[in-house]
Design an enzyme around this catalytic site. Structure first.
Site, PDB file in Angstrom:
ATOM      1  N   HIS A  17       0.839  -1.208   0.000  1.00  0.00           N
ATOM      2  CA  HIS A  17       0.000   0.000   0.000  1.00  0.00           C
ATOM      3  C   HIS A  17       0.874   1.258   0.000  1.00  0.00           C
ATOM      4  O   HIS A  17       0.620   2.215  -0.731  1.00  0.00           O
ATOM      5  CB  HIS A  17      -0.880   0.060   1.270  1.00  0.00           C
ATOM      6  CG  HIS A  17      -1.893  -1.035   1.390  1.00  0.00           C
ATOM      7  ND1 HIS A  17      -2.035  -1.795   2.520  1.00  0.00           N
ATOM      8  CD2 HIS A  17      -2.840  -1.477   0.535  1.00  0.00           C
ATOM      9  CE1 HIS A  17      -3.027  -2.660   2.352  1.00  0.00           C
ATOM     10  NE2 HIS A  17      -3.525  -2.495   1.159  1.00  0.00           N
ATOM     11  N   LYS A  41     -15.712  -7.421   6.409  1.00  0.00           N
ATOM     12  CA  LYS A  41     -14.440  -7.976   6.859  1.00  0.00           C
ATOM     13  C   LYS A  41     -14.286  -7.815   8.359  1.00  0.00           C
ATOM     14  O   LYS A  41     -14.527  -6.738   8.892  1.00  0.00           O
ATOM     15  CB  LYS A  41     -13.278  -7.259   6.160  1.00  0.00           C
ATOM     16  CG  LYS A  41     -13.128  -7.616   4.698  1.00  0.00           C
ATOM     17  CD  LYS A  41     -11.853  -7.013   4.132  1.00  0.00           C
ATOM     18  CE  LYS A  41     -11.704  -7.368   2.656  1.00  0.00           C
ATOM     19  NZ  LYS A  41     -10.502  -6.762   2.067  1.00  0.00           N
ATOM     20  N   ARG A  90      -2.342  -6.016  -8.324  1.00  0.00           N
ATOM     21  CA  ARG A  90      -1.245  -6.913  -7.984  1.00  0.00           C
ATOM     22  C   ARG A  90      -1.064  -8.038  -8.985  1.00  0.00           C
ATOM     23  O   ARG A  90       0.023  -8.448  -9.271  1.00  0.00           O
ATOM     24  CB  ARG A  90      -1.467  -7.520  -6.594  1.00  0.00           C
ATOM     25  CG  ARG A  90      -1.358  -6.511  -5.486  1.00  0.00           C
ATOM     26  CD  ARG A  90      -1.845  -7.089  -4.196  1.00  0.00           C
ATOM     27  NE  ARG A  90      -3.231  -7.516  -4.346  1.00  0.00           N
ATOM     28  CZ  ARG A  90      -3.901  -8.200  -3.473  1.00  0.00           C
ATOM     29  NH1 ARG A  90      -3.314  -8.592  -2.362  1.00  0.00           N
ATOM     30  NH2 ARG A  90      -5.159  -8.533  -3.685  1.00  0.00           N
ATOM     31  N   SER A 128      -3.212  -7.584   3.386  1.00  0.00           N
ATOM     32  CA  SER A 128      -3.339  -7.308   4.815  1.00  0.00           C
ATOM     33  C   SER A 128      -3.680  -8.585   5.583  1.00  0.00           C
ATOM     34  O   SER A 128      -3.181  -8.809   6.685  1.00  0.00           O
ATOM     35  CB  SER A 128      -4.435  -6.261   5.055  1.00  0.00           C
ATOM     36  OG  SER A 128      -4.076  -5.058   4.438  1.00  0.00           O
TER      37      SER A 128
HETATM   38  N1  COA Z   1      -0.235  -3.978  -1.730  1.00  0.00           N
HETATM   39  C1  COA Z   1      -0.571  -4.860  -0.815  1.00  0.00           C
HETATM   40  N2  COA Z   1      -1.816  -5.310  -0.634  1.00  0.00           N
HETATM   41  C2  COA Z   1      -2.754  -4.820  -1.436  1.00  0.00           C
HETATM   42  C3  COA Z   1      -2.483  -3.880  -2.434  1.00  0.00           C
HETATM   43  C4  COA Z   1      -1.150  -3.453  -2.569  1.00  0.00           C
HETATM   44  N3  COA Z   1      -0.783  -2.562  -3.482  1.00  0.00           N
HETATM   45  N4  COA Z   1      -3.623  -3.596  -3.070  1.00  0.00           N
HETATM   46  C5  COA Z   1      -4.578  -4.309  -2.491  1.00  0.00           C
HETATM   47  N5  COA Z   1      -4.054  -5.054  -1.502  1.00  0.00           N
HETATM   48  C6  COA Z   1      -4.759  -6.003  -0.644  1.00  0.00           C
HETATM   49  C7  COA Z   1      -5.506  -5.341   0.465  1.00  0.00           C
HETATM   50  O1  COA Z   1      -4.709  -5.254   1.615  1.00  0.00           O
HETATM   51  C8  COA Z   1      -6.651  -6.286   0.650  1.00  0.00           C
HETATM   52  O2  COA Z   1      -6.204  -7.360   1.452  1.00  0.00           O
HETATM   53  P1  COA Z   1      -7.189  -8.118   2.435  1.00  0.00           P
HETATM   54  O3  COA Z   1      -8.305  -8.655   1.582  1.00  0.00           O
HETATM   55  O4  COA Z   1      -6.316  -9.157   2.979  1.00  0.00           O
HETATM   56  O5  COA Z   1      -7.645  -7.090   3.425  1.00  0.00           O
HETATM   57  C9  COA Z   1      -6.913  -6.872  -0.721  1.00  0.00           C
HETATM   58  O6  COA Z   1      -5.740  -6.649  -1.432  1.00  0.00           O
HETATM   59  C10 COA Z   1      -8.057  -6.237  -1.434  1.00  0.00           C
HETATM   60  O7  COA Z   1      -7.791  -4.858  -1.541  1.00  0.00           O
HETATM   61  P2  COA Z   1      -8.876  -3.860  -2.068  1.00  0.00           P
HETATM   62  O8  COA Z   1      -9.441  -4.343  -3.339  1.00  0.00           O
HETATM   63  O9  COA Z   1      -8.258  -2.507  -2.067  1.00  0.00           O
HETATM   64  O10 COA Z   1     -10.005  -4.045  -1.017  1.00  0.00           O
HETATM   65  P3  COA Z   1     -10.200  -3.310   0.308  1.00  0.00           P
HETATM   66  O11 COA Z   1     -11.110  -4.117   1.123  1.00  0.00           O
HETATM   67  O12 COA Z   1      -8.909  -2.950   0.938  1.00  0.00           O
HETATM   68  O13 COA Z   1     -10.940  -1.955  -0.169  1.00  0.00           O
HETATM   69  C11 COA Z   1     -12.730  -0.608  -1.148  1.00  0.00           C
HETATM   70  C12 COA Z   1     -12.106  -1.992  -0.959  1.00  0.00           C
HETATM   71  C13 COA Z   1     -12.715   0.198   0.118  1.00  0.00           C
HETATM   72  C14 COA Z   1     -11.924   0.133  -2.186  1.00  0.00           C
HETATM   73  C15 COA Z   1     -14.162  -0.861  -1.662  1.00  0.00           C
HETATM   74  O14 COA Z   1     -14.744  -1.897  -0.899  1.00  0.00           O
HETATM   75  C16 COA Z   1     -15.074   0.338  -1.575  1.00  0.00           C
HETATM   76  O15 COA Z   1     -14.897   1.318  -2.270  1.00  0.00           O
HETATM   77  N6  COA Z   1     -16.082   0.253  -0.703  1.00  0.00           N
HETATM   78  C17 COA Z   1     -17.062   1.303  -0.471  1.00  0.00           C
HETATM   79  C18 COA Z   1     -18.447   0.851  -0.920  1.00  0.00           C
HETATM   80  C19 COA Z   1     -18.687   1.287  -2.322  1.00  0.00           C
HETATM   81  O16 COA Z   1     -18.552   2.423  -2.715  1.00  0.00           O
HETATM   82  N7  COA Z   1     -19.129   0.317  -3.163  1.00  0.00           N
HETATM   83  C20 COA Z   1     -19.485   0.618  -4.534  1.00  0.00           C
HETATM   84  C21 COA Z   1     -18.471   0.069  -5.485  1.00  0.00           C
HETATM   85  S1  COA Z   1     -18.784  -1.648  -5.754  1.00  0.00           S
END
Ligand code: COA
Length: 159
Positions: A17, A41, A90, A128
């Site tokens: 991140h 989560k 990724r 994460s």
């Molecule tokens: N390096 C390391 N890990 C990474 C990464 C990076 N560059 N990019 C993503 N990851 C990991 C994250 O840590 C996460 O791991 P985890 O599942 O073990 O926690 C996983 O990859 C998924 O990441 P991400 O896709 O960014 O999901 P998230 O849960 O962290 O965030 C939101 C998702 C917040 C962006 C999304 O749910 C959101 O916008 N929610 C709001 C509701 C909304 O507006 N919905 C309408 C759209 S459908």
């Protein structure tokens, strides 16, 4: 001014991140890290703790802000007057989910764009939840997360 949001759960923030945050801060004028309260989560850190950990590690980047939100990302963006989302990709496996989210956000608000950055290959395996698991079972998380938050993660994972 080119303002972007980098949204996620960040439970906890990892070096993957942080790499995206650092690179975004070089490309855009202002980066807001948006920490989501994700009801799907189960969290290790509460939302205030996640924000605190991120603030600690983004201190060197003067154009990076950290805030939390619940509900829809586009509503948070509207409130902050931000039009662009930055996400890290990724692997191929991220693509389908990210593609769907980018299209959904654009459907909800057609003025929103999503920009993808390739995650540094060094961190392409990192998430994460894997950090949480390694910490919980006493493995070494050095190199996976910023050094200054290792002890806080290990302490929390023990509980
Ligand atoms: N390096 C390391 N890990 C990474 C990464 C990076 N560059 N990019 C993503 N990851 C990991 C994250 O840590 C996460 O791991 P985890 O599942 O073990 O926690 C996983 O990859 C998924 O990441 P991400 O896709 O960014 O999901 P998230 O849960 O962290 O965030 C939101 C998702 C917040 C962006 C999304 O749910 C959101 O916008 N929610 C709001 C509701 C909304 O507006 N919905 C309408 C759209 S459908």
């Amino acid at each position: 001014m080119r303002r972007v949001v980098y949204p996620g759960s960040f439970d906890p923030i990892t070096n993957g991140h942080l790499d995206i945050i650092k690179r975004s801060s070089e490309v855009f004028d202002e980066v807001t890290v948006g920490v989501l309260v994700n009801v799907d989560k189960k969290g290790l850190f509460d939302i205030e703790e996640r924000v605190e950990l991120i603030r600690k590690v983004v201190k060197p980047y003067k154009n990076v802000k950290v805030d939390s939100f619940d509900g829809l990302l586009i509503d948070f963006m509207k409130a902050k007057d931000i039009k662009v989302i930055v996400k890290g990709l990724r692997a191929f496996s991220d693509f389908e989910y990210e593609f769907q989210m980018a299209l959904m956000n654009n459907k909800l608000d057609s003025s929103i764009e999503t920009v993808f950055m390739m995650t540094n290959a060094k961190y392409s395996y990192l998430s994460s939840s894997s950090v949480r698991q390694v910490a919980k079972f006493g493995g070494c998380i050095k190199g996976l997360v910023p050094d200054e938050i290792i002890s806080m993660i290990l302490e929390k994972a023990k509980k």
